[in-house]
Scaffold this motif. Structure first.
Motif, PDB file in Angstrom:
ATOM      1  N   GLY A   6       0.778  -1.231   0.000  1.00  0.00           N
ATOM      2  CA  GLY A   6       0.000   0.000   0.000  1.00  0.00           C
ATOM      3  C   GLY A   6       0.808   1.277   0.000  1.00  0.00           C
ATOM      4  N   HIS A   7       2.121   1.176  -0.251  1.00  0.00           N
ATOM      5  CA  HIS A   7       2.971   2.361  -0.227  1.00  0.00           C
ATOM      6  C   HIS A   7       3.138   2.954  -1.630  1.00  0.00           C
ATOM      7  CE1 HIS A   7       3.850   1.400   3.872  1.00  0.00           C
ATOM      8  NE2 HIS A   7       4.451   0.267   3.581  1.00  0.00           N
ATOM      9  N   SER A   8       3.472   4.234  -1.679  1.00  0.00           N
ATOM     10  CA  SER A   8       3.803   4.905  -2.932  1.00  0.00           C
ATOM     11  C   SER A   8       5.322   4.858  -3.102  1.00  0.00           C
ATOM     12  CB  SER A   8       3.321   6.360  -2.887  1.00  0.00           C
ATOM     13  OG  SER A   8       3.752   7.070  -4.033  1.00  0.00           O
ATOM     14  N   VAL A   9       5.786   4.354  -4.243  1.00  0.00           N
ATOM     15  CA  VAL A   9       7.217   4.092  -4.418  1.00  0.00           C
ATOM     16  C   VAL A   9       7.765   4.849  -5.622  1.00  0.00           C
ATOM     17  CG1 VAL A   9       8.986   2.317  -4.719  1.00  0.00           C
ATOM     18  CG2 VAL A   9       6.906   1.788  -3.445  1.00  0.00           C
ATOM     19  N   ASP A  10       8.851   5.601  -5.416  1.00  0.00           N
ATOM     20  CA  ASP A  10       9.615   6.216  -6.497  1.00  0.00           C
ATOM     21  C   ASP A  10      10.918   5.445  -6.657  1.00  0.00           C
ATOM     22  OD1 ASP A  10       7.705   8.148  -6.889  1.00  0.00           O
ATOM     23  OD2 ASP A  10       8.674   9.630  -5.607  1.00  0.00           O
ATOM     24  N   LEU A  11      11.410   5.377  -7.901  1.00  0.00           N
ATOM     25  CA  LEU A  11      12.609   4.600  -8.181  1.00  0.00           C
ATOM     26  C   LEU A  11      13.718   5.479  -8.742  1.00  0.00           C
ATOM     27  CD1 LEU A  11      10.948   1.494  -9.906  1.00  0.00           C
ATOM     28  CD2 LEU A  11      11.563   1.757  -7.500  1.00  0.00           C
ATOM     29  N   ALA A  12      14.964   5.173  -8.356  1.00  0.00           N
ATOM     30  CA  ALA A  12      16.143   5.861  -8.884  1.00  0.00           C
ATOM     31  C   ALA A  12      17.217   4.806  -9.114  1.00  0.00           C
ATOM     32  CB  ALA A  12      16.642   6.923  -7.913  1.00  0.00           C
ATOM     33  N   GLU A  13      17.876   4.884 -10.267  1.00  0.00           N
ATOM     34  CA  GLU A  13      18.879   3.871 -10.587  1.00  0.00           C
ATOM     35  C   GLU A  13      20.298   4.312 -10.253  1.00  0.00           C
ATOM     36  OE1 GLU A  13      20.025   4.072 -15.155  1.00  0.00           O
ATOM     37  OE2 GLU A  13      17.862   3.846 -14.915  1.00  0.00           O
ATOM     38  N   ASN A  14      20.466   5.567  -9.817  1.00  0.00           N
ATOM     39  CA  ASN A  14      21.786   6.047  -9.428  1.00  0.00           C
ATOM     40  C   ASN A  14      21.640   7.248  -8.503  1.00  0.00           C
ATOM     41  OD1 ASN A  14      21.282   8.327 -11.177  1.00  0.00           O
ATOM     42  ND2 ASN A  14      21.910   7.045 -12.898  1.00  0.00           N
ATOM     43  N   ALA A  15      22.787   7.740  -8.023  1.00  0.00           N
ATOM     44  CA  ALA A  15      22.766   8.850  -7.071  1.00  0.00           C
ATOM     45  C   ALA A  15      22.235  10.135  -7.697  1.00  0.00           C
ATOM     46  CB  ALA A  15      24.173   9.078  -6.514  1.00  0.00           C
ATOM     47  N   THR A  16      22.502  10.344  -8.986  1.00  0.00           N
ATOM     48  CA  THR A  16      22.024  11.552  -9.663  1.00  0.00           C
ATOM     49  C   THR A  16      20.502  11.623  -9.640  1.00  0.00           C
ATOM     50  OG1 THR A  16      23.958  11.574 -11.128  1.00  0.00           O
ATOM     51  CG2 THR A  16      22.028  12.818 -11.837  1.00  0.00           C
ATOM     52  N   GLN A  17      19.858  10.521  -9.980  1.00  0.00           N
ATOM     53  CA  GLN A  17      18.397  10.479  -9.947  1.00  0.00           C
ATOM     54  C   GLN A  17      17.866  10.584  -8.522  1.00  0.00           C
ATOM     55  OE1 GLN A  17      16.864   7.083 -12.067  1.00  0.00           O
ATOM     56  NE2 GLN A  17      17.838   7.651 -13.998  1.00  0.00           N
ATOM     57  N   ALA A  18      18.591  10.004  -7.568  1.00  0.00           N
ATOM     58  CA  ALA A  18      18.176  10.077  -6.168  1.00  0.00           C
ATOM     59  C   ALA A  18      18.240  11.512  -5.656  1.00  0.00           C
ATOM     60  CB  ALA A  18      19.063   9.177  -5.315  1.00  0.00           C
ATOM     61  N   ARG A  19      19.283  12.250  -6.041  1.00  0.00           N
ATOM     62  CA  ARG A  19      19.394  13.657  -5.637  1.00  0.00           C
ATOM     63  C   ARG A  19      18.216  14.465  -6.168  1.00  0.00           C
ATOM     64  NH1 ARG A  19      24.848  12.914  -7.561  1.00  0.00           N
ATOM     65  NH2 ARG A  19      26.313  12.633  -5.818  1.00  0.00           N
ATOM     66  N   ALA A  20      17.888  14.242  -7.446  1.00  0.00           N
ATOM     67  CA  ALA A  20      16.788  14.980  -8.071  1.00  0.00           C
ATOM     68  C   ALA A  20      15.464  14.662  -7.384  1.00  0.00           C
ATOM     69  CB  ALA A  20      16.712  14.649  -9.561  1.00  0.00           C
ATOM     70  N   ALA A  21      15.251  13.385  -7.058  1.00  0.00           N
ATOM     71  CA  ALA A  21      14.010  12.993  -6.396  1.00  0.00           C
ATOM     72  C   ALA A  21      13.914  13.610  -5.012  1.00  0.00           C
ATOM     73  CB  ALA A  21      13.928  11.467  -6.302  1.00  0.00           C
ATOM     74  N   ARG A  22      15.018  13.606  -4.274  1.00  0.00           N
ATOM     75  CA  ARG A  22      15.011  14.164  -2.914  1.00  0.00           C
ATOM     76  C   ARG A  22      14.838  15.687  -2.944  1.00  0.00           C
ATOM     77  NH1 ARG A  22      14.092  16.212   0.829  1.00  0.00           N
ATOM     78  NH2 ARG A  22      14.806  15.990   2.983  1.00  0.00           N
ATOM     79  N   ALA A  23      15.302  16.331  -4.015  1.00  0.00           N
ATOM     80  CA  ALA A  23      15.177  17.785  -4.120  1.00  0.00           C
ATOM     81  C   ALA A  23      13.724  18.215  -4.282  1.00  0.00           C
ATOM     82  CB  ALA A  23      16.004  18.305  -5.291  1.00  0.00           C
ATOM     83  N   VAL A  24      12.901  17.343  -4.876  1.00  0.00           N
ATOM     84  CA  VAL A  24      11.496  17.687  -5.093  1.00  0.00           C
ATOM     85  C   VAL A  24      10.740  17.723  -3.770  1.00  0.00           C
ATOM     86  CG1 VAL A  24       9.342  16.915  -6.160  1.00  0.00           C
ATOM     87  CG2 VAL A  24      11.487  16.787  -7.426  1.00  0.00           C
ATOM     88  N   GLY A  25      11.071  16.852  -2.869  1.00  0.00           N
ATOM     89  CA  GLY A  25      10.365  16.826  -1.595  1.00  0.00           C
ATOM     90  C   GLY A  25      10.861  15.707  -0.712  1.00  0.00           C
ATOM     91  N   PRO A  26      10.465  15.706   0.555  1.00  0.00           N
ATOM     92  CA  PRO A  26      10.930  14.684   1.490  1.00  0.00           C
ATOM     93  C   PRO A  26      10.249  13.340   1.275  1.00  0.00           C
ATOM     94  CG  PRO A  26       9.370  16.129   2.565  1.00  0.00           C
ATOM     95  CD  PRO A  26       9.597  16.691   1.201  1.00  0.00           C
ATOM     96  N   TYR A  27      10.876  12.298   1.748  1.00  0.00           N
ATOM     97  CA  TYR A  27      10.312  10.950   1.729  1.00  0.00           C
ATOM     98  C   TYR A  27      10.151  10.460   3.160  1.00  0.00           C
ATOM     99  CZ  TYR A  27      10.987  10.591  -3.311  1.00  0.00           C
ATOM    100  OH  TYR A  27      10.906  10.791  -4.667  1.00  0.00           O
ATOM    101  N   ASP A  28       9.251   9.495   3.333  1.00  0.00           N
ATOM    102  CA  ASP A  28       9.078   8.885   4.644  1.00  0.00           C
ATOM    103  C   ASP A  28      10.180   7.870   4.923  1.00  0.00           C
ATOM    104  OD1 ASP A  28       6.566  10.231   5.165  1.00  0.00           O
ATOM    105  OD2 ASP A  28       5.695   8.888   3.675  1.00  0.00           O
ATOM    106  N   LEU A  29      10.769   7.325   3.841  1.00  0.00           N
ATOM    107  CA  LEU A  29      11.798   6.295   3.985  1.00  0.00           C
ATOM    108  C   LEU A  29      12.559   6.159   2.672  1.00  0.00           C
ATOM    109  CD1 LEU A  29      12.755   3.881   5.943  1.00  0.00           C
ATOM    110  CD2 LEU A  29      11.309   2.451   4.504  1.00  0.00           C
TER     111      LEU A  29
END
Length: 225
Positions: A25-48
């Motif tokens: 039941g969770h909402s999941v975003d995926l990143a295949e490297n640190a560059t994509q992870a940085r961009a995802a984290r810049a958009v907003g916070p995550y619970d985990l």
């Protein structure tokens, strides 16, 4: 439902973790490297965040250090690896990682670690929300008095947020309510200027537009005000 980011360079592992977490039941975003992870984290916070250690561009421990140094390590991070040493796991924990999972990851261990991480995230969010409410209760009379004083001197009235935060609701709704009030406050103070708001909040304009649309912020109203 929690908002979870999975960072792993192996396509099969990303898909497997995403499928399991979506089934929970969770909402999941995926990143295949640190560059994509940085961009995802810049958009907003995550619970985990589930973060692989060995990645081709930047390893997970280095990315964890970046987030910790820049104040972005506001969520529990579970490190993952099939080749990490005990020293690596200890270092990640010292930096701020919540826990460590060794690959191959069993379903039971994954769900147990995620449940524990989300419990930590919810406890932290509750403490933060309580602090925000307390600070808001103290600041509003002072801000109102300042605005009245400035208006009496012919100075334009400063925007004052009157958002009430109901803590008796799901974590994500409470967080979205706070973020919406936060961005509406800055938009009002900057006269609807997206450039100045982006500078104030530390977000790129593209990410800022996406975040505002996600939260349902009325940009036209901000400009009129």
């Amino acid at each position: 439902m929690a908002n979870i980011l999975v960072v792993d360079d192996e396509h099969g592992i990303r898909d497997l973790l995403s499928e399991i977490l979506n089934d929970e039941g969770h909402s999941v975003d995926l990143a295949e490297n640190a560059t994509q992870a940085r961009a995802a984290r810049a958009v907003g916070p995550y619970d985990l965040v589930l973060l692989d250690i060995w990645m081709p561009d930047t390893d997970g421990v280095t990315l964890l250090k970046e987030w910790a140094a820049s104040g972005l390590l506001t969520m529990p991070v579970i490190m993952m690896s099939g080749h990490a040493t005990i020293d690596t796991a200890v270092e990640a924990t010292r930096i701020g990682a919540f826990s460590f999972l060794e690959k191959p990851i069993t379903l039971q261990k994954l769900l147990k670690a995620v449940e524990a991480g989300l419990a930590r995230s919810q406890a932290r969010a509750t403490q933060t929300a309580a602090a925000v409410v307390s600070a808001s209760a103290l600041a509003q009379p002072q801000a109102g008095a300042l605005a009245t004083s400035l208006a009496g001197e012919g100075v334009a009235e400063l925007p004052v947020s009157h958002q009430d935060f109901d803590l008796d609701r799901p974590l994500r709704e409470a967080r979205d309510g706070f973020e919406k009030a936060y961005f509406e406050f800055h938009l009002a103070r900057e006269g609807g200027s997206m450039t100045r708001v982006a500078e104030k909040t530390g977000l790129e304009r593209t990410h800022l537009y996406r975040k505002l649309r996600q939260l349902g912020v009325d940009l036209g109203r901000s400009k009129r005000n």
